[in-house]
Enzyme design. Structure first.
Site, short mmCIF file in Angstrom:
data_model
loop_
_atom_site.label_atom_id
_atom_site.label_comp_id
_atom_site.label_asym_id
_atom_site.label_seq_id
_atom_site.Cartn_x
_atom_site.Cartn_y
_atom_site.Cartn_z
N ASP A 80 0.84 -1.21 0.00
CA ASP A 80 0.00 0.00 0.00
C ASP A 80 0.87 1.25 0.00
O ASP A 80 2.05 1.20 0.36
CB ASP A 80 -0.92 -0.01 1.24
CG ASP A 80 -2.12 0.91 1.08
OD1 ASP A 80 -2.23 1.61 0.05
OD2 ASP A 80 -2.97 0.94 2.00
N GLY A 81 0.30 2.36 -0.37
CA GLY A 81 0.98 3.66 -0.34
C GLY A 81 0.76 4.36 0.99
O GLY A 81 0.26 3.76 1.95
N ALA A 82 1.14 5.62 1.05
CA ALA A 82 0.93 6.42 2.27
C ALA A 82 0.91 7.89 1.88
O ALA A 82 1.40 8.27 0.81
CB ALA A 82 2.05 6.16 3.28
N GLY A 95 -5.76 9.44 2.65
CA GLY A 95 -6.04 10.55 1.74
C GLY A 95 -7.12 10.18 0.72
O GLY A 95 -7.91 11.02 0.31
N GLU A 102 -8.02 -0.44 4.80
CA GLU A 102 -6.55 -0.59 4.70
C GLU A 102 -5.99 -1.08 6.03
O GLU A 102 -5.11 -1.95 6.06
CB GLU A 102 -5.93 0.75 4.31
CG GLU A 102 -6.24 1.16 2.87
CD GLU A 102 -5.83 2.56 2.50
OE1 GLU A 102 -5.83 2.86 1.31
OE2 GLU A 102 -5.52 3.37 3.39
C1 5RP Z 1 -5.81 5.85 0.55
C2 5RP Z 1 -4.41 5.86 1.05
C3 5RP Z 1 -3.33 5.96 0.04
O1 5RP Z 1 -2.40 4.95 0.27
C4 5RP Z 1 -2.67 7.28 0.19
O2 5RP Z 1 -3.65 8.31 0.10
C5 5RP Z 1 -1.58 7.51 -0.85
O3 5RP Z 1 -2.17 7.66 -2.10
P1 5RP Z 1 -1.33 7.99 -3.39
O4 5RP Z 1 -0.55 6.77 -3.74
O5 5RP Z 1 -2.38 8.33 -4.43
O6 5RP Z 1 -0.44 9.18 -3.10
O7 5RP Z 1 -4.14 5.79 2.21
O8 5RP Z 1 -6.74 5.81 1.59
#
Ligand code: 5RP
Length: 218
Positions: A80-82, A95, A102
């Protein structure tokens, strides 16, 4: 290099952690690149568990089988991203509003691989407004409690989570002790969860910059 090129690069680097079985998949634009990369090895994996309806739709669009989390006993890896991440692998997430699912999938997974471009690395969490998912009837009460903690909550307009709830984006919260604040906010009645991921941090952080991919792990 553009930010999208960095996201694609780090997403592809995460493939080495996702070579077999069922893969936990988060959400967001970086994860979208990961899903596209996963499609290139889809014959090797059994399928995926998705942390959002958007990710599930993208996985299915690539012909990757999507499992319900309840039908999966063991999840070796979650990617996953952050929105923000520190060197000690604490994160702000949500975000995109998928924070609760998640956090659930991350809790089940044995290894959490966080994929980001280097702009997400911060010394202290809190510049990014902290998302808090709330039950609709508790919106105002939770907002008042967040103000007592020093935050400035703002209702995310026109947004409902995949769970049918609302999100308060809370500014002004410098998170000097992320695990403590994570637990504290989650104790407020009506909070489903908040976007601090510190009690279950990432295990591996892959950070993309023009210099290449940096790996940070515990
Ligand atoms: C979604 C998240 C995403 O991991 C976080 O917002 C990062 O998104 P991106 O890869 O578009 O920058 O937590 O709920």
């Amino acid at each position: 290099m553009t930010q999208d090129e960095l996201k694609k690069q780090v997403a592809e680097a995460a493939l080495k952690y996702a070579q077999e079985g069922v893969i936990g998949v988060g959400s967001g634009s970086t994860v979208n690149f990961f899903i596209d990369a996963l499609a290139t090895i889809k014959g090797r994996i059994e399928g995926a568990v998705a942390a959002s309806e958007n990710s599930a739709a993208r996985l299915k669009g690539h012909g990757i089988k999507v499992f319900d989390l309840n039908s999966v006993n063991d999840l070796a890896v979650y990617v996953d991203g952050a929105d923000e991440v520190t060197e000690n692998l604490h994160m702000i997430k949500g975000g995109g509003g998928a924070l609760t699912r998640e956090k659930i999938v991350a809790a089940v997974a044995r290894k959490f691989v966080c994929i980001c471009d280097a702009s997400k690395l911060v010394p202290v969490l809190g510049k990014f407004p902290l998302p808090v998912e709330v039950i609709p009837m508790a919106r105002s009460y939770v907002g008042r409690e967040i103000v007592k903690l020093g935050g400035l909550p703002e209702l995310r307009q026109g947004f409902t989570t995949d769970n049918g709830n609302l999100v308060l984006d809370c500014r002004g919260m410098t998170l000097l002790d992320p695990p403590k604040t994570e637990g504290g906010i989650n104790q407020i009645a009506g909070v489903v969860t908040n976007g601090i991921f510190a009690r279950r941090p990432a295990d591996v952080l892959l950070l993309a910059s023009a210099q290449g991919i940096r790996t940070i792990q515990k």
